[in-house]
Design a protein around this motif. Structure first.
Motif, PDB file in Angstrom:
ATOM      1  N   MET A   1       0.842  -1.202   0.000  1.00 35.75           N
ATOM      2  CA  MET A   1       0.000   0.000   0.000  1.00 35.75           C
ATOM      3  C   MET A   1       0.877   1.253   0.000  1.00 35.75           C
ATOM      4  SD  MET A   1      -2.789   1.224   2.848  1.00 35.75           S
ATOM      5  CE  MET A   1      -3.531   2.839   2.731  1.00 35.75           C
ATOM      6  N   ILE A   2       0.487   2.220  -0.814  1.00 37.60           N
ATOM      7  CA  ILE A   2       1.251   3.467  -0.902  1.00 37.60           C
ATOM      8  C   ILE A   2       0.782   4.411   0.209  1.00 37.60           C
ATOM      9  CG2 ILE A   2       1.835   5.422  -2.374  1.00 37.60           C
ATOM     10  CD1 ILE A   2       1.441   3.518  -4.765  1.00 37.60           C
ATOM     11  N   LYS A   3       1.698   4.749   1.100  1.00 33.56           N
ATOM     12  CA  LYS A   3       1.318   5.427   2.345  1.00 33.56           C
ATOM     13  C   LYS A   3       1.269   6.953   2.251  1.00 33.56           C
ATOM     14  CE  LYS A   3       1.025   1.929   5.324  1.00 33.56           C
ATOM     15  NZ  LYS A   3       1.952   1.842   6.466  1.00 33.56           N
ATOM     16  N   GLY A   4       2.218   7.554   1.509  1.00 36.62           N
ATOM     17  CA  GLY A   4       2.335   9.010   1.531  1.00 36.62           C
ATOM     18  C   GLY A   4       2.303   9.636   0.155  1.00 36.62           C
ATOM     19  N   ALA A   5       2.189  10.961   0.128  1.00 39.37           N
ATOM     20  CA  ALA A   5       2.257  11.721  -1.122  1.00 39.37           C
ATOM     21  C   ALA A   5       3.095  12.963  -0.892  1.00 39.37           C
ATOM     22  CB  ALA A   5       0.861  12.105  -1.602  1.00 39.37           C
ATOM     23  N   TYR A   6       4.099  13.145  -1.746  1.00 42.65           N
ATOM     24  CA  TYR A   6       4.928  14.348  -1.721  1.00 42.65           C
ATOM     25  C   TYR A   6       4.588  15.179  -2.957  1.00 42.65           C
ATOM     26  CZ  TYR A   6       8.861  17.492  -2.164  1.00 42.65           C
ATOM     27  OH  TYR A   6       9.611  18.632  -2.309  1.00 42.65           O
ATOM     28  N   VAL A   7       4.348  16.471  -2.753  1.00 41.93           N
ATOM     29  CA  VAL A   7       4.005  17.382  -3.851  1.00 41.93           C
ATOM     30  C   VAL A   7       5.078  18.462  -3.920  1.00 41.93           C
ATOM     31  CG1 VAL A   7       2.274  18.948  -4.793  1.00 41.93           C
ATOM     32  CG2 VAL A   7       1.543  16.941  -3.460  1.00 41.93           C
ATOM     33  N   HIS A   8       5.724  18.587  -5.085  1.00 40.73           N
ATOM     34  CA  HIS A   8       6.871  19.492  -5.205  1.00 40.73           C
ATOM     35  C   HIS A   8       6.507  20.784  -5.930  1.00 40.73           C
ATOM     36  CE1 HIS A   8      11.107  20.414  -5.001  1.00 40.73           C
ATOM     37  NE2 HIS A   8      11.109  20.754  -6.291  1.00 40.73           N
ATOM     38  N   ILE A   9       6.861  21.895  -5.289  1.00 35.04           N
ATOM     39  CA  ILE A   9       6.731  23.223  -5.903  1.00 35.04           C
ATOM     40  C   ILE A   9       8.151  23.731  -6.124  1.00 35.04           C
ATOM     41  CG2 ILE A   9       5.828  25.559  -5.665  1.00 35.04           C
ATOM     42  CD1 ILE A   9       3.694  23.344  -5.885  1.00 35.04           C
ATOM     43  N   PRO A  10       8.615  23.784  -7.381  1.00 35.47           N
ATOM     44  CA  PRO A  10      10.036  24.032  -7.638  1.00 35.47           C
ATOM     45  C   PRO A  10      10.434  25.498  -7.740  1.00 35.47           C
ATOM     46  CG  PRO A  10       8.947  23.559  -9.695  1.00 35.47           C
ATOM     47  CD  PRO A  10       7.875  23.480  -8.623  1.00 35.47           C
ATOM     48  N   PHE A  11       9.538  26.401  -7.333  1.00 33.65           N
ATOM     49  CA  PHE A  11       9.796  27.822  -7.567  1.00 33.65           C
ATOM     50  C   PHE A  11      10.366  28.506  -6.323  1.00 33.65           C
ATOM     51  CE2 PHE A  11       5.915  26.797 -10.148  1.00 33.65           C
ATOM     52  CZ  PHE A  11       6.606  26.633 -11.331  1.00 33.65           C
ATOM     53  N   CYS A  12      11.267  29.480  -6.558  1.00 38.02           N
ATOM     54  CA  CYS A  12      11.876  30.264  -5.481  1.00 38.02           C
ATOM     55  C   CYS A  12      12.056  31.705  -5.951  1.00 38.02           C
ATOM     56  CB  CYS A  12      13.253  29.707  -5.095  1.00 38.02           C
ATOM     57  SG  CYS A  12      13.235  28.055  -4.368  1.00 38.02           S
ATOM     58  N   GLU A  13      12.060  32.630  -5.007  1.00 35.63           N
ATOM     59  CA  GLU A  13      12.415  34.013  -5.312  1.00 35.63           C
ATOM     60  C   GLU A  13      13.923  34.196  -5.281  1.00 35.63           C
ATOM     61  OE1 GLU A  13       8.901  37.031  -3.937  1.00 35.63           O
ATOM     62  OE2 GLU A  13      10.119  36.156  -2.340  1.00 35.63           O
ATOM     63  N   HIS A  14      14.574  33.339  -4.490  1.00 31.98           N
ATOM     64  CA  HIS A  14      16.009  33.452  -4.274  1.00 31.98           C
ATOM     65  C   HIS A  14      16.540  32.044  -4.021  1.00 31.98           C
ATOM     66  CE1 HIS A  14      19.786  35.224  -2.838  1.00 31.98           C
ATOM     67  NE2 HIS A  14      19.738  34.372  -1.841  1.00 31.98           N
ATOM     68  N   ILE A  15      17.735  31.740  -4.499  1.00 29.16           N
ATOM     69  CA  ILE A  15      18.305  30.404  -4.329  1.00 29.16           C
ATOM     70  C   ILE A  15      19.250  30.404  -3.130  1.00 29.16           C
ATOM     71  CG2 ILE A  15      19.623  28.542  -5.384  1.00 29.16           C
ATOM     72  CD1 ILE A  15      16.911  29.166  -6.743  1.00 29.16           C
ATOM     73  N   CYS A  16      18.924  29.617  -2.107  1.00 31.41           N
ATOM     74  CA  CYS A  16      19.793  29.501  -0.939  1.00 31.41           C
ATOM     75  C   CYS A  16      21.097  28.821  -1.348  1.00 31.41           C
ATOM     76  CB  CYS A  16      19.106  28.704   0.163  1.00 31.41           C
ATOM     77  SG  CYS A  16      17.571  29.464   0.732  1.00 31.41           S
ATOM     78  N   TYR A  17      22.175  29.207  -0.706  1.00 36.02           N
ATOM     79  CA  TYR A  17      23.501  28.802  -1.167  1.00 36.02           C
ATOM     80  C   TYR A  17      23.779  27.306  -0.979  1.00 36.02           C
ATOM     81  CZ  TYR A  17      24.233  33.876  -0.922  1.00 36.02           C
ATOM     82  OH  TYR A  17      24.124  35.231  -1.080  1.00 36.02           O
ATOM     83  N   TYR A  18      23.029  26.647  -0.105  1.00 39.40           N
ATOM     84  CA  TYR A  18      23.272  25.237   0.202  1.00 39.40           C
ATOM     85  C   TYR A  18      22.287  24.305  -0.506  1.00 39.40           C
ATOM     86  CZ  TYR A  18      19.376  26.382   3.249  1.00 39.40           C
ATOM     87  OH  TYR A  18      18.176  26.830   3.711  1.00 39.40           O
TER      88      TYR A  18
END
Length: 377
Positions: free
Chosen positions: A1-18
């Motif tokens: 059984m598939i337990k979880g769902a991850y939803v990705h939003i790939p947008f940023c105003e600024h890119i963190c250095y790490y």
């Protein structure tokens, strides 16, 4: 059984250095089309799954809260329509302090969100600038307080240690600042310098000065003591919770259970296959429109790989691995696969073994990578 769902939003105003996650500057991106593609991908997947919805939902990024209020509300409505149900055990959203507001809090309440993961990283303004974060100590405190005032009572404060130039005293200050906000959960990870990051390029140029391993170990020892003294249970190497507030979604990963991955560059684990979606935003949209999904990589996980993953993921949990559960899952005992490895790690004082479990010792928690590598063929 598939337990979880991850939803990705790939947008940023600024890119963190790490940051090495799949992300793009939001300016000039086709956000409307992306949200429509996400809606279609979730709808198609749930039809194929026979309508069986996941137990947990997590929206991450990128920066989910960088979306305009209208777009953020529409995203949540899509997720509620396709993934959420009355028995959803946890619905969490990753938050950046600088773009949390009342409109977004209202949208999350309407959608059934019950856990906020607020990415603060440090309460030191100098260090925040050094790692490329856009918020300040003051705005981080204000964001947590705003969420609490609006009725959210399951809040994780996300911190980091081992940052460039960070001292033990600065870490202790951040821990105490976090405690003043009375969160239910603390995630605190050491900085890992990954390829495709600004820090990686600085390191290659000799321009990145990090605390040494000894200082980092001292920091880790400090944070464990401070958080335990304040009533937090360390239930995973980098995660601490008050009783009953463990991250149910992340536990799915550490239990090596299956989950959906929606969005550009998202990873999933479905019916014994590790799958990866197209990373580029436009490529993701095009694939979903034509095929209903965006998977570009599929890997059928072998038994040996499953067992290895079970060990190096499961041992991240301080409770470790239940021998009976392992045997029920893989139809073989732990000893069948790893009797000598376990005995050697016990002898070194890195692993504890009893009739029911194997788990990291206190020494093993500090040397986790050495333990995990021992289980890889």
């Amino acid at each position: 059984m598939i337990k979880g769902a991850y939803v990705h939003i790939p947008f940023c105003e600024h890119i963190c250095y790490y940051c090495d996650f799949n992300k793009y500057f939001i300016k000039n991106q086709p956000v409307e089309d992306y949200l429509k593609a996400l809606d279609l991908e979730m709808a198609t997947t749930m039809i194929q799954a026979g309508g069986v919805r996941p137990e947990t939902i997590f929206i991450g990024g990128g920066t989910p809260t960088v979306l305009q209020d209208e777009h953020f509300a529409r995203l949540l409505e899509s997720i509620r329509k396709h993934l959420y149900h009355e028995e959803t055990a946890e619905f969490a959203v990753e938050i950046n302090p600088e773009n949390l507001n009342i409109a977004k809090l209202e949208a999350m309440k309407r959608a059934g969100v019950d856990r906020l993961s607020i990415g603060i990283q440090t309460f030191d303004d100098t260090l925040l600038a050094a790692i490329g974060r856009m918020h300040s100590r003051e705005s981080a405190i204000a964001a947590v307080q705003l969420a609490k005032d609006y009725g959210f009572h399951n809040i994780s404060v996300d911190l980091m240690f081992g940052l460039p130039g960070q001292t033990r005293a600065q870490l202790e200050h951040s821990l105490h600042a976090a405690m003043q906000l009375d969160p239910q959960h603390i995630s605190i990870y050491s900085l890992q310098v990954e390829p495709r990051t600004i820090f990686y390029h600085r390191m290659k140029q000799g321009k990145l000065k990090l605390p040494g391993q000894d200082i980092e170990a001292e920091m880790y020892e400090l944070l464990i003591k401070v958080l335990r003294d304040r009533g937090f249970e360390q239930y995973e190497i980098s995660n601490f919770a008050k009783p009953g507030y463990e991250s149910r979604h992340n536990i799915i990963y550490w239990n090596n259970e299956e989950y959906y991955g929606f969005g550009a560059g998202a990873h999933g684990y479905i019916q014994g296959q590790r799958v990866v979606n197209a990373r580029a935003v436009k490529g993701y949209i095009t694939r979903v429109r034509s095929e209903g999904h965006a998977m570009v990589e599929r890997h059928s996980v072998t038994l040996q790989e499953k067992v290895e993953e079970e060990l190096f993921l499961g041992l991240r949990k301080l409770r470790g691995i239940n021998k009976k559960t392992f045997e029920e899952k893989y139809h073989r005992s732990l000893d069948y696969f790893y009797k000598d490895v376990i005995a050697n790690l016990v002898k070194k004082g890195l692993l504890h073994e009893d009739k029911e479990h194997i788990s990291l010792t206190e020494k093993g928690v500090f040397l986790g990578n050495e333990v995990f590598e021992a289980f890889l063929v």
